[in-house]
Each structure stands twice: as structure tokens, then as C-alpha cells.
Design an enzyme around this catalytic site. Sequence first.
Site, mmCIF file in Angstrom:
data_model
loop_
_atom_site.group_PDB
_atom_site.id
_atom_site.type_symbol
_atom_site.label_atom_id
_atom_site.label_comp_id
_atom_site.label_asym_id
_atom_site.label_seq_id
_atom_site.Cartn_x
_atom_site.Cartn_y
_atom_site.Cartn_z
ATOM 1 N N ASP A 3 -8.070 -7.741 7.225
ATOM 2 C CA ASP A 3 -9.118 -7.388 8.187
ATOM 3 C C ASP A 3 -9.507 -5.932 8.156
ATOM 4 O O ASP A 3 -8.797 -5.081 7.644
ATOM 5 C CB ASP A 3 -8.620 -7.693 9.603
ATOM 6 N N ASP B 196 0.865 -1.189 0.000
ATOM 7 C CA ASP B 196 0.000 0.000 0.000
ATOM 8 C C ASP B 196 0.901 1.238 0.000
ATOM 9 O O ASP B 196 1.389 1.637 -1.052
ATOM 10 C CB ASP B 196 -0.927 -0.080 1.218
HETATM 11 P P1 IMP Z 1 1.812 -0.304 3.895
HETATM 12 O O1 IMP Z 1 2.860 -0.354 4.962
HETATM 13 O O2 IMP Z 1 1.047 0.979 3.898
HETATM 14 O O3 IMP Z 1 2.297 -0.698 2.526
HETATM 15 O O4 IMP Z 1 0.684 -1.277 4.334
HETATM 16 C C1 IMP Z 1 0.820 -2.594 4.272
HETATM 17 C C2 IMP Z 1 -0.054 -3.245 5.307
HETATM 18 O O5 IMP Z 1 -1.196 -2.463 5.652
HETATM 19 C C3 IMP Z 1 -0.575 -4.512 4.703
HETATM 20 O O6 IMP Z 1 0.328 -5.566 4.975
HETATM 21 C C4 IMP Z 1 -1.898 -4.669 5.390
HETATM 22 O O7 IMP Z 1 -1.710 -5.368 6.595
HETATM 23 C C5 IMP Z 1 -2.350 -3.265 5.700
HETATM 24 N N1 IMP Z 1 -3.308 -2.779 4.662
HETATM 25 C C6 IMP Z 1 -3.071 -1.885 3.687
HETATM 26 N N2 IMP Z 1 -4.157 -1.699 2.912
HETATM 27 C C7 IMP Z 1 -5.104 -2.515 3.413
HETATM 28 C C8 IMP Z 1 -6.467 -2.809 3.020
HETATM 29 O O8 IMP Z 1 -7.029 -2.300 2.046
HETATM 30 N N3 IMP Z 1 -7.111 -3.726 3.790
HETATM 31 C C9 IMP Z 1 -6.535 -4.341 4.864
HETATM 32 N N4 IMP Z 1 -5.271 -4.106 5.248
HETATM 33 C C10 IMP Z 1 -4.564 -3.203 4.535
#
Ligand code: IMP
Length: 181
Positions: free
Chosen positions: A165, A109
Site C-alpha cells: 500500500d 527493504d
Molecule cells: P523494512 O523493515 O524496511 O525492510 O521494510 C519492510 C516493510 O516495509 C515491508 O514489509 C513493507 O510493508 C514496507 N515497505 C517497504 N518498501 C515498501 C514499498 O516500496 N511499498 C510498500 N511498502 C513497503
Amino acid sequence: MTIAASEAQAIEVVYTAEAIASRIEALAEAIAALRLDGLLAVPILTGSFVFAADLLRGLHRAGLTPEVDFMSMSSYRKGTRSIGQVDILRDMQIDVAGRNVLIIDDILDTGRTLAFAKDLIAARGAARIVSCVLLEKKSRRAVAVDADFVAFDCPPVFVVGYGMDLANRYRELPFVGKVAD
Ligand code: IMP
Ligand code: MG
């Protein structure tokens, strides 16, 4: 298709169980084709646990015999929004020095979680690091990081199911869906 989940919240299917299964077969074969010796798979908990379980069995069908160790991380979120900090909640037990490592995560994300995990495992002396995520939300990156393998390019919506979740619910759904608003 829309599935009625508990407490009357409707979940709209984004990726079906069948579509996920077929992408996993293709990813497992592509990962196996790298011929990485002594592969150590590191799922990032909690969200990746269902994907990792299926991908690992796909790797088995593709002829691999990886070791597996888990890392539990929290990227702090307020509701559905990332607030930028990543913490290790449980560290891995296997020494990654000199190892070929496959990081497995649910969603790329903002990129903070994957960037943090890659940097950490690199700093510990891994030989080679490849990463595989179920979903990538391309437009939402806050740090420059890429996954080597991606099952689906996901629209910038909050998704649940297949391990993911919303406030610890919906992880049991066999598909990826979005909460209808
Ligand atoms: P990042 O560090 O922002 O790349 O986020 C990664 C983590 O955020 C993922 O491993 C998920 O656990 C959580 N995450 C990001 N987007 C979503 C979503 O749409 N639904 C659920 N969990 C999310
Ligand atoms: Mg996660």
C-alpha cells in the site's frame, strides 16, 4: 503499461500478475524441496497477505501441508520512508519452539522488519527459520539480513499493489506497480 487508479494517480506496472504467479510456482517447489517437517508458515501482515495467500496455495500444489499463523508488524514510515522502529501489532498464537518456520513478507527493504521477526522467532526456540519475500531492494539495507527465497530483485522505488500500500490504498491491484511521479 500504465493503469489509471482512483483519483487520477497513474500506476506503472513493474511485475505483472502472470510473472508473479510463475515465480511463486518456482519458489513453492524450492521450498518444498527443503523437506522441512511440520512446517509453520508465518506471514508478516499487513503487506504480505496477498503474496502469502498465493504462496500457500503454491505450497499446497507442491505437496506441503503447512500450519499457518500470522504476525502483524509495523515498521514505522513517514510517507514512503522507513524511520527505523518495528513494533508487533498482533503476535502469533502458535508456539514456535522446536518448529520449522517459514517467514513470509512482501518486501525486504531496510531489513529491519525481517531481522526483527527472525530474531524474535529464533529467541522463542524455533528449530529452523527460512524466509521468503516477494521483493528485495538490495541497495537499501540498513541491517544485515538476507531472505532465503526472493521472487524478484526490485529497483529502489516505492511500489504498491499485490497487497502493498501507499497510505492503505492500492492493495487490491493484482500486479506490483509504482506510482508515477
Ligand atoms: P523494512 O523493515 O524496511 O525492510 O521494510 C519492510 C516493510 O516495509 C515491508 O514489509 C513493507 O510493508 C514496507 N515497505 C517497504 N518498501 C515498501 C514499498 O516500496 N511499498 C510498500 N511498502 C513497503
Ligand atoms: Mg510489511
